[in-house]
Design a protein around this motif. Structure first.
Motif, PDB file in Angstrom:
ATOM      1  N   GLU A  92       7.456  -6.813  24.970  1.00  0.00           N
ATOM      2  CA  GLU A  92       8.662  -7.352  25.592  1.00  0.00           C
ATOM      3  C   GLU A  92       9.398  -6.194  26.248  1.00  0.00           C
ATOM      4  N   ARG A  93       9.644  -6.340  27.546  1.00  0.00           N
ATOM      5  CA  ARG A  93      10.286  -5.272  28.311  1.00  0.00           C
ATOM      6  C   ARG A  93      11.263  -5.885  29.302  1.00  0.00           C
ATOM      7  N   GLY A  94      12.536  -5.578  29.124  1.00  0.00           N
ATOM      8  CA  GLY A  94      13.543  -6.024  30.093  1.00  0.00           C
ATOM      9  C   GLY A  94      13.571  -7.523  30.307  1.00  0.00           C
ATOM     10  N   GLY A  95      13.361  -8.313  29.258  1.00  0.00           N
ATOM     11  CA  GLY A  95      13.398  -9.757  29.378  1.00  0.00           C
ATOM     12  C   GLY A  95      12.066 -10.398  29.746  1.00  0.00           C
ATOM     13  N   ALA A  96      11.070  -9.598  30.079  1.00  0.00           N
ATOM     14  CA  ALA A  96       9.746 -10.118  30.421  1.00  0.00           C
ATOM     15  C   ALA A  96       8.779  -9.843  29.273  1.00  0.00           C
ATOM     16  N   THR A  97       7.758 -10.680  29.150  1.00  0.00           N
ATOM     17  CA  THR A  97       6.727 -10.491  28.144  1.00  0.00           C
ATOM     18  C   THR A  97       5.416 -10.183  28.844  1.00  0.00           C
ATOM     19  N   GLN A 137      12.838   1.124  24.415  1.00  0.00           N
ATOM     20  CA  GLN A 137      13.407  -0.225  24.398  1.00  0.00           C
ATOM     21  C   GLN A 137      12.346  -1.322  24.439  1.00  0.00           C
ATOM     22  N   ASP A 138      11.053  -0.986  24.475  1.00  0.00           N
ATOM     23  CA  ASP A 138      10.004  -1.994  24.387  1.00  0.00           C
ATOM     24  C   ASP A 138       9.917  -2.526  22.965  1.00  0.00           C
ATOM     25  N   LYS A 139       9.631  -3.807  22.838  1.00  0.00           N
ATOM     26  CA  LYS A 139       9.311  -4.417  21.545  1.00  0.00           C
ATOM     27  C   LYS A 139       7.833  -4.795  21.618  1.00  0.00           C
TER      28      LYS A 139
END
Length: 147
Positions: A48-53, A65-67
């Protein structure tokens, strides 16, 4: 009639340039932004990066900040430029919280374990800061065996 076609052409060219500039603003991740990458993967995992998967694949860069999440039965290894790595088992989520610089190289310096199990490998290097692995409820700091 000729002036109308000319104005439309100019408008089309201007719109194309603006669109191209907008697309370049959403350019792929630059190597300088990366703190590591996916070095091994089996099964399904997402970043998950900046609201995108994004679907995680071998070579996918990892940013602050990546999940990162693995699905049940999956396994993934994230490798970092200092030789350290984090292995995620199935049903595991971590977040890359911060970065640091060691010998001029950008590395992940703080990782939060959200759920699941990880295995870390951190080479013992003089002058390298301790590695932090955080969980939602506690914080564990690993120091070099020589300290």
């Amino acid at each position: 009639m000729r002036k109308s076609v000319s104005n439309r052409s100019i408008a089309f060219v201007a719109a194309s340039v603006m669109l191209a500039l907008g697309l370049f603003a959403i350019s792929p991740v630059r190597a300088a932004d990366s703190v590591g990458s996916v070095t091994q993967i089996s099964g399904n995992a997402q970043i998950e990066r900046g609201g995108a998967t994004l679907a995680a694949q071998q070579g996918t860069p990892v940013l602050v900040q990546d999940k990162v999440t693995t699905q049940p039965g999956a396994a993934m290894t994230l490798g970092f430029v200092d030789g350290s790595s984090i292995g995620l088992s199935g049903s595991t989520s971590i977040a890359i919280r911060d970065r640091g610089t060691v010998n001029g190289q950008t590395i992940a310096s703080q990782v939060t374990l959200i759920s699941g199990d990880i295995h870390t490998v951190v080479p013992d290097k003089p002058g390298q800061p301790p590695v932090e692995v955080n969980t939602e409820n506690s914080k564990a700091t690993e120091a070099s065996p020589n300290q």
